[in-house]
Scaffold this active site. Structure first.
Site, PDB file in Angstrom:
ATOM      1  N   ASP A 191      40.740   6.829  29.105  1.00 59.89           N
ATOM      2  CA  ASP A 191      41.885   6.530  29.026  1.00 59.89           C
ATOM      3  C   ASP A 191      42.140   5.644  29.964  1.00 59.89           C
ATOM      4  O   ASP A 191      42.000   6.643  31.791  1.00 59.89           O
ATOM      5  CB  ASP A 191      42.835   7.667  28.676  1.00 59.89           C
ATOM      6  CG  ASP A 191      44.353   7.561  28.671  1.00 59.89           C
ATOM      7  OD1 ASP A 191      45.151   7.588  27.643  1.00 59.89           O
ATOM      8  OD2 ASP A 191      45.727   6.872  29.716  1.00 59.89           O
TER       9      ASP A 191
ATOM     10  N   ASN B 270      49.616  12.357  18.774  1.00 61.05           N
ATOM     11  CA  ASN B 270      50.996  12.288  19.261  1.00 61.05           C
ATOM     12  C   ASN B 270      51.629  10.638  18.187  1.00 61.05           C
ATOM     13  O   ASN B 270      51.309  10.342  18.428  1.00 61.05           O
ATOM     14  CB  ASN B 270      52.490  11.850  20.576  1.00 61.05           C
ATOM     15  CG  ASN B 270      51.468  11.742  21.629  1.00 61.05           C
ATOM     16  OD1 ASN B 270      51.548  13.537  21.658  1.00 61.05           O
ATOM     17  ND2 ASN B 270      50.822  11.566  23.044  1.00 61.05           N
TER      18      ASN B 270
ATOM     19  N   GLY C 126      55.861  10.673  20.382  1.00 57.84           N
ATOM     20  CA  GLY C 126      55.636  10.216  22.012  1.00 57.84           C
ATOM     21  C   GLY C 126      54.370   9.046  21.793  1.00 57.84           C
ATOM     22  O   GLY C 126      53.739   8.776  22.365  1.00 57.84           O
ATOM     23  N   GLN C 127      54.205   8.302  20.445  1.00 61.74           N
ATOM     24  CA  GLN C 127      53.448   7.787  20.105  1.00 61.74           C
ATOM     25  C   GLN C 127      53.250   6.173  20.768  1.00 61.74           C
ATOM     26  O   GLN C 127      54.648   6.264  20.366  1.00 61.74           O
ATOM     27  CB  GLN C 127      52.467   7.420  18.255  1.00 61.74           C
ATOM     28  CG  GLN C 127      51.817   6.210  18.381  1.00 61.74           C
ATOM     29  CD  GLN C 127      51.696   6.115  17.217  1.00 61.74           C
ATOM     30  OE1 GLN C 127      51.862   7.388  15.767  1.00 61.74           O
ATOM     31  NE2 GLN C 127      50.223   5.690  16.529  1.00 61.74           N
TER      32      GLN C 127
ATOM     33  N   HIS D 131      45.009   6.960  17.065  1.00 55.07           N
ATOM     34  CA  HIS D 131      44.022   8.318  18.198  1.00 55.07           C
ATOM     35  C   HIS D 131      44.305   8.812  18.787  1.00 55.07           C
ATOM     36  O   HIS D 131      45.909  10.092  18.662  1.00 55.07           O
ATOM     37  CB  HIS D 131      44.401   6.971  19.554  1.00 55.07           C
ATOM     38  CG  HIS D 131      46.242   6.441  20.368  1.00 55.07           C
ATOM     39  ND1 HIS D 131      46.631   6.164  19.522  1.00 55.07           N
ATOM     40  CD2 HIS D 131      46.412   7.597  21.090  1.00 55.07           C
ATOM     41  CE1 HIS D 131      47.777   6.602  19.750  1.00 55.07           C
ATOM     42  NE2 HIS D 131      48.053   6.740  21.049  1.00 55.07           N
TER      43      HIS D 131
ATOM     44  N   HIS E  61      43.850  11.880  21.826  1.00 51.62           N
ATOM     45  CA  HIS E  61      43.182  12.671  23.380  1.00 51.62           C
ATOM     46  C   HIS E  61      42.973  13.836  23.118  1.00 51.62           C
ATOM     47  O   HIS E  61      43.044  14.385  22.555  1.00 51.62           O
ATOM     48  CB  HIS E  61      44.187  12.685  24.104  1.00 51.62           C
ATOM     49  CG  HIS E  61      46.109  11.281  23.919  1.00 51.62           C
ATOM     50  ND1 HIS E  61      46.454  10.735  25.091  1.00 51.62           N
ATOM     51  CD2 HIS E  61      46.558  10.667  22.575  1.00 51.62           C
ATOM     52  CE1 HIS E  61      46.763  10.174  24.561  1.00 51.62           C
ATOM     53  NE2 HIS E  61      47.144   9.805  23.308  1.00 51.62           N
TER      54      HIS E  61
END
Ligand code: AMP
Ligand code: ZN
Length: 112
Positions: free
Chosen positions: A29, A85, A91-92, A98, A100
């Site tokens: 990230d 998310n 909160g995307q 994806h 995390h």
């Protein structure tokens, strides 16, 4: 398609990859929230966890196996967190599915 993670999957945008196979890619990230913060994505464009179709279920399982493999390789023997998310309230911010993979510190719960 103008999707940043599709472009990472196809190497149009550079990233620091930690894993790749024919269906999945994982990369660091850009804005890490933990000592280890990797994003694991299907190469196929799926918009979010809410858009997973019948034909996608194998790849989702495989992503979790890959997460475990990466966690071992990166020394997360004390545990880690996998976060997805989904959508605006989730909160995307990038509309390509994806996960995390975060570790290297003690996580708090519940997440903000
Ligand atoms: P989310 O908020 O769950 O959609 O997560 C998107 C994540 O993508 C954030 O943690 C960003 O830091 C990360 N991100 C955005 N652009 C890039 C990029 N080009 N390379 C690596 N990570 C990125
Ligand atoms: Zn995409």
């Amino acid at each position: 398609m103008d999707c940043i993670f599709c472009k990472i999957a196809s190497n149009e945008i550079s990233s620091k990859k930690v894993y790749e196979d024919d269906q999945i890619v994982a990369f660091n990230d850009l804005d890490p929230q933990a000592p280890v913060h990797v994003l694991i994505i299907p190469k196929k464009h799926i918009q979010s966890a809410d858009q997973i179709a019948d034909g996608d279920t194998n790849i989702i399982g495989k992503i979790f196996m890959v997460a475990s493999k990466i966690a071992k390789e990166l020394g997360l023997e004390n545990g880690y967190r996998i976060v997805n998310n989904c959508g605006e309230d989730g909160g995307q911010t990038v509309p390509h599915l994806h996960f995390h993979l975060m570790g290297g510190r003690k996580m708090n719960w519940p997440a903000g």
